[in-house]
Design an enzyme around this catalytic site. Structure first.
Site, mmCIF file in Angstrom:
data_model
loop_
_atom_site.group_PDB
_atom_site.id
_atom_site.type_symbol
_atom_site.label_atom_id
_atom_site.label_comp_id
_atom_site.label_asym_id
_atom_site.label_seq_id
_atom_site.Cartn_x
_atom_site.Cartn_y
_atom_site.Cartn_z
ATOM 1 N N ASP A 1 0.849 -1.190 0.000
ATOM 2 C CA ASP A 1 0.000 0.000 0.000
ATOM 3 C C ASP A 1 0.882 1.235 0.000
ATOM 4 O OD1 ASP A 1 -2.581 -1.003 -0.085
ATOM 5 O OD2 ASP A 1 -2.576 -1.451 2.051
ATOM 6 N N GLU B 1 -6.544 13.341 8.421
ATOM 7 C CA GLU B 1 -6.782 14.066 7.174
ATOM 8 C C GLU B 1 -7.940 15.053 7.335
ATOM 9 O OE1 GLU B 1 -8.920 12.455 3.310
ATOM 10 O OE2 GLU B 1 -6.867 11.686 3.445
ATOM 11 N N SER C 1 -16.860 11.367 1.456
ATOM 12 C CA SER C 1 -17.514 11.521 2.753
ATOM 13 C C SER C 1 -18.074 12.933 2.827
ATOM 14 C CB SER C 1 -16.522 11.275 3.889
ATOM 15 O OG SER C 1 -15.472 12.234 3.863
ATOM 16 N N LYS D 1 -16.880 15.802 0.097
ATOM 17 C CA LYS D 1 -15.485 15.887 -0.348
ATOM 18 C C LYS D 1 -15.046 14.465 -0.685
ATOM 19 C CE LYS D 1 -12.917 15.228 3.989
ATOM 20 N NZ LYS D 1 -14.013 14.756 4.845
#
Length: 701
Positions: free
Chosen positions: A329, A370, A404, A416
């Site tokens: 990832d 974030e 979300s 966003k």
């Protein structure tokens, strides 16, 4: 949180407090105690039921018994000539005994390291009282050993978590130093995909939790760790089995060679006694690698454990050495993972203040780092929450929607997310695309950032620039893997432009942009279809299928129970980049085994040409004695002494491993032949000659 209406009869008694204790900190292994226990265990392993598991050393074990009998009765197998037969036979018996004992000692030292770790883990386990919740909400105090899967317990600050489980209510700090060695507490909360799993034996240090038990007694995470590091469940890996068969075949070949020597000796009017034949056989069979093979495998698992990684088997560690492809990832592995809002880029005539207000509205319920960084950046531009939160509905991010936001009072919807997802949302409300959106999108992507589009209903307000940093030194590590023939593939949910920039900066071989959980399985299966061995990391429940599909799956300790059960390794530090270290350890294990096998076989060749000619020196063939060894007896004793001493001399190398270098298979083969092959031929000639000179001076032969 007060999960139940507690009455006076179900309040925890004071005695429960006495069961709370601090988990022990990890300490360095007591080397003195380790070696003393290994000395004892080496004698225990002389038991035939243990000895027979190693064909090569069992042959030496049988030879020791026979020479012992011949020492007691030198004429057991007929008349033989010579002086001091009992002393000579006794010396052979003693050297053979120590050859077997040294091999047992090497294995016992390797096992002792695991047992020391197991003892430390076992000290964290004790039977404590647990507050079991009944369906009617009452609390019953029960021993932790009586808990079963699906039971529910209530723990408060200071309690030892009684068994492995999942948090179903509450938020609390948990001290996991008993298993990770890290003193910093870990936040556990319900509803989190990577922070809801708790381990029995850890201690809750704040607040309270309700936990659903996921493991029956004796089957918890610490129980499995104890069994694995202690070696109770260790079984030989396929490579070990194959090498053991090869060594057994070689031993059988040398046995046939030795059996034919008396006939040859009779033909040239010479004679060879049974002890000498046995000694010759032991000197020629691959006892060095035979004695160290188990220690090498156990030490490989131990090196993984020293990295705070628990492997389910030696097979998993060994398989790491054969890995061809790493699936990684991006976030948290290749990059630092803490993407933060760096800039707002307004479009469609909107101001920065306007996009800041909409971004704040879409992020007000987002508790991720974030989301919080977007809120902080919006507040810098004066944005404020001007709506009633109690009448607003949070919309959580999901891998399918890729966005979300918040459903605001009055029917307004602030969102966003990924640019394509927001475009789809806007189009579904008859909104229109904007040329400015693509320009802003590419501007952020070409900088290696992640662009998030922001909209309110059908109107797109602009782009949020999320900045992520590639980890220092990660490119060099990928270069090392490439030199070893390992291909790296980066998976990311970012768009293709951003993914390309990050992939180039990090130096990965390939990447998959806008990846979904299903893409992980597809990538793994595609690589496996090409005959590749694939390794990957994961922590969430959605990673479990991919972890199970991969040849090597490394789950994070902070991950869900499903991820841990699907993987064949668990990283206690929850560091995804550790997969690179694990691959290096696996390759080091294979390199060490190959190097010592090469050295052992080269030793046998050298000893063959050093000893065989001496046996026929009495038949007027002295010219064959190129090493000028004193006599048959001194040559035999010298070879046996070298054969015995080389095993303990190589124990540190077997446990530590050959120094790892990022080379291709061909380069490693050439290096092994040059260093361990050539060295294995030269060392016996020098050592046997020196030992022969010493034996001659001392007068042992």
């Amino acid at each position: 949180m007060n999960p139940v209406a507690t009455t006076s009869k179900n309040k925890p008694p004071r005695s429960l407090k006495s069961d709370r204790r601090q988990p022990p900190k990890k300490s360095k292994v007591n080397n003195k105690g380790l070696y003393l226990r290994a000395v004892k265990d080496a004698f225990v392993k002389l038991n035939p039921k243990y000895a027979i598991k190693n064909p090569v050393m069992f042959l030496v074990w049988v030879g020791t018994i026979i020479t012992l009998l011949v020492t007691i009765d030198p004429y057991l197998f007929g008349q033989v000539s010579g002086e001091n037969l009992q002393r000579f036979n006794g010396l052979i018996t003693g050297i053979l005994f120590f050859t077997v004992w040294f091999a047992n000692f090497a294995e016992a030292v390797a096992e002792g390291r695991g047992k020391a770790q197991a003892d430390a883990l076992r000290s964290t386990k004790s039977e404590t009282l647990a507050r079991k919740l009944s369906p009617d909400g009452s609390i019953t105090e029960v021993p932790s050993t009586s808990l079963r899967q699906s039971d529910t317990v209530y723990v408060v600050a200071g309690d030892i978590i009684p068994a492995d489980g999942e948090v179903i209510m509450g938020v609390a700090s948990v001290d996991e130093s008993a298993i990770t060695g890290e003193s910093a507490p870990v936040l556990k909360e319900s509803g989190s995909d990577v922070a809801s799993s708790v381990t029995g034996g850890t201690r809750i240090i704040s607040d309270e939790l309700i936990i659903r038990i996921t493991a029956d007694p004796g089957k918890g995470f610490i129980d499995r760790m104890i069994a694995l590091v202690e070696g109770a469940e260790r079984s030989k890996t396929p490579n070990e089995i194959a090498l053991t068969v090869l060594l057994a075949v070689l031993s059988l070949v040398f046995l046939f060679v030795v059996v034919t020597l008396p006939a040859i000796a009779f033909y040239v009017k010479s004679s060879i006694s049974v002890p000498i034949l046995i000694a010759l056989l032991v000197a020629l069979i691959p006892t060095t690698i035979g004695g160290l093979l188990s220690a090498i495998g156990i030490a490989g698992m131990d090196r993984v454990a020293q990295f705070n990684v628990i492997a389910t088997s030696g097979r998993a560690v060994e398989a790491c050495g054969d890995v061809n492809t790493l699936v990684l990832d991006k976030t948290g592995t290749i990059t630092l993972g803490n993407r933060l809002a760096e800039e707002f880029i307004p479009i469609n005539g909107h101001s920065i203040e306007e996009i800041a207000s909409v971004a704040l509205a879409a992020s007000v319920f987002d508790d991720t780092p974030e989301g919080k960084s977007i809120v902080r950046l919006a507040e810098k531009f004066g944005a404020k929450v001007e709506f009633d939160r109690n009448q607003s509905e949070p919309v959580d991010f999901s891998a399918k929607t890729r966005m979300s936001g918040t459903n605001l009072p009055g029917g307004y919807q602030a969102r966003k997310g990924a640019v394509r997802a927001i475009l789809g949302f806007v189009r579904s409300r008859n909104g229109q695309d904007s040329p400015e959106l693509n320009a802003a999108y590419e501007q952020v992507s070409h900088q290696g950032g992640t662009p998030l589009a922001v909209c309110l209903d059908r109107e797109i307000y602009g782009i949020i620039y999320l900045k992520d940093i590639v980890k220092p030194g990660i490119r060099e590590r990928f270069d090392q893997l490439r030199r070893m023939g390992v291909r790296t593939i980066m998976l990311t949910g970012d768009n293709r432009i951003t993914a390309s920039v990050i992939a180039t900066e990090a130096g990965v071989d390939d990447f998959i942009a806008e990846a979904t959980p299903e893409d992980k399985i597809y990538v793994i299966q595609s690589e496996q279809a090409k005959g590749k061995l694939v390794a990957m990391t994961g922590d969430g429940t959605n990673d479990a299928p991919a972890l199970a599909q991969a040849n090597i799956g490394v789950a994070m300790n902070t991950g869900t129970q499903a991820a841990k059960e699907a993987a064949n390794m668990v990283d206690l530090d929850s560091d995804p980049t550790k997969l690179i270290d694990i691959v290096s350890i696996g390759k080091q294990l294979l390199i060490t085994r190959g190097a010592l096998t090469t050295f052992s076989l080269a030793n046998d060749i050298a000893k063959y040409f050093a000893i065989i000619p001496v046996l026929f020196a009495t038949a007027n063939l002295q010219s064959l004695n190129i090493m000028k060894l004193t006599s048959i007896n001194s040559a035999i004793l010298s070879a046996l002494i070298y054969n015995a001493l080389i095993i303990p001399a190589l124990i540190p190398l077997a446990l530590r491993g050959v120094k790892f270098r990022p080379l291709t298979a061909n380069q490693l083969l050439q290096r092994n032949i040059l260093i361990y092959g050539l060295g294995g031929v030269i060392a016996p000639f020098i050592a046997i000659k020196l030992i022969d000179m010493l034996i001659t001076v001392v007068g042992l032969a």
